[in-house]
Motif scaffolding. Structure first.
Motif, PDB file in Angstrom:
ATOM      1  N   GLN A  47       0.913  -1.271   0.030  1.00  0.00           N
ATOM      2  CA  GLN A  47       0.063  -0.020  -0.033  1.00  0.00           C
ATOM      3  C   GLN A  47       0.822   1.274   0.083  1.00  0.00           C
ATOM      4  N   ARG A  50       2.160   1.488  -3.507  1.00  0.00           N
ATOM      5  CA  ARG A  50       0.993   1.611  -4.484  1.00  0.00           C
ATOM      6  C   ARG A  50       0.569   3.338  -4.330  1.00  0.00           C
ATOM      7  N   TYR A  51       0.667   3.807  -3.175  1.00  0.00           N
ATOM      8  CA  TYR A  51       0.015   5.217  -3.047  1.00  0.00           C
ATOM      9  C   TYR A  51       1.186   6.313  -2.702  1.00  0.00           C
ATOM     10  N   LYS A  52       2.411   5.753  -2.814  1.00  0.00           N
ATOM     11  CA  LYS A  52       3.580   6.400  -2.464  1.00  0.00           C
ATOM     12  C   LYS A  52       3.378   7.213  -1.249  1.00  0.00           C
ATOM     13  N   ASP A  71      -2.167   8.380   5.491  1.00  0.00           N
ATOM     14  CA  ASP A  71      -2.969   8.060   4.295  1.00  0.00           C
ATOM     15  C   ASP A  71      -4.080   6.907   4.741  1.00  0.00           C
ATOM     16  N   HIS A  73      -5.514   4.416   3.050  1.00  0.00           N
ATOM     17  CA  HIS A  73      -5.390   3.108   2.693  1.00  0.00           C
ATOM     18  C   HIS A  73      -4.270   2.173   3.514  1.00  0.00           C
TER      19      HIS A  73
END
Length: 162
Positions: A47, A50-52, A71, A73
Motif C-alpha cells: 500500500q 502503491r500510493y507513494k 493515508d 489506505h
C-alpha cells in the motif's frame, strides 16, 4: 496409585507432541495465522508503494513526495494488522493452554479452524475489500468468543487446584 500418576504424567507429556492430533491441528492453524500476520506487513508495504506514502525521509524513493503518516489506505491495513496482534497473540497463548487440558479433538480442531477462518475473513472485510458492518464485528467476535470459551474451559478444569 503411583502407577496411575505415572500414566497421567505420561499423558500430560504427550499432549504437546506430534502424536497428539489436537496439538497438530493447533500447530497447523497457528502457522496459517502467523503467515497471515506476516502477509499483513507485506500488504502495508504494498500500500505504501502503491500510493507513494512513506513515513521516513530515507524511504522516499520517488521525487516530489513528502513524508506522510495519515493515508487512509495504509492506515486501514495498519489498523487491521494491529487488530491481529491484539487478538491473535492472546489466542495463541490461550489455545496452547487449552491443548494442555486434553480437550475433545473434534471440538478443539473445529475451534482452531473457525478461529483462523474468522481472522482471515476479518482481514478480507477490513483491509482488502471493506464491506459494511456487521461483517467485521462478526469475524472479530468469533475469535474473541472462541478465546473466551477456551479460557473458561481451562479455568473450570483447573479451579480445583487453586
Amino acid at each position: 496409585m503411583s502407577n496411575n500418576n505415572n500414566n497421567t504424567d505420561m499423558a500430560t507429556k504427550d499432549l504437546l507432541t506430534l502424536d497428539n492430533p489436537v496439538f497438530c491441528c493447533y500447530l497447523f492453524w497457528a502457522t496459517v495465522l502467523v503467515v497471515k500476520m506476516l502477509l499483513m506487513s507485506l500488504l502495508t508495504a504494498l500500500q505504501r508503494f502503491r500510493y507513494k506514502i512513506f513515513p521516513n525521509e530515507e524511504d522516499l524513493f520517488f521525487k516530489n513526495i513528502e513524508v506522510q503518516f495519515d493515508d487512509p489506505h495504509v492506515e486501514r491495513v495498519r489498523r487491521a494488522h494491529r487488530n491481529d496482534m491484539e487478538n491473535i497473540l492472546p489466542y495463541f497463548i490461550m489455545a496452547l493452554i487449552y491443548v494442555c487440558t486434553n480437550p475433545n479433538p473434534l471440538v478443539a480442531c473445529n475451534l482452531f479452524r473457525v478461529a483462523a477462518v474468522a481472522r482471515i475473513v476479518h482481514t478480507l472485510v477490513y483491509a482488502l475489500y471493506p464491506v459494511p458492518q456487521p461483517s467485521r464485528i462478526i469475524a472479530f467476535a468469533t475469535m474473541m468468543l472462541i478465546t473466551f470459551y477456551m479460557a473458561a474451559v481451562v479455568a473450570l478444569r483447573t479451579l480445583s487446584f487453586i
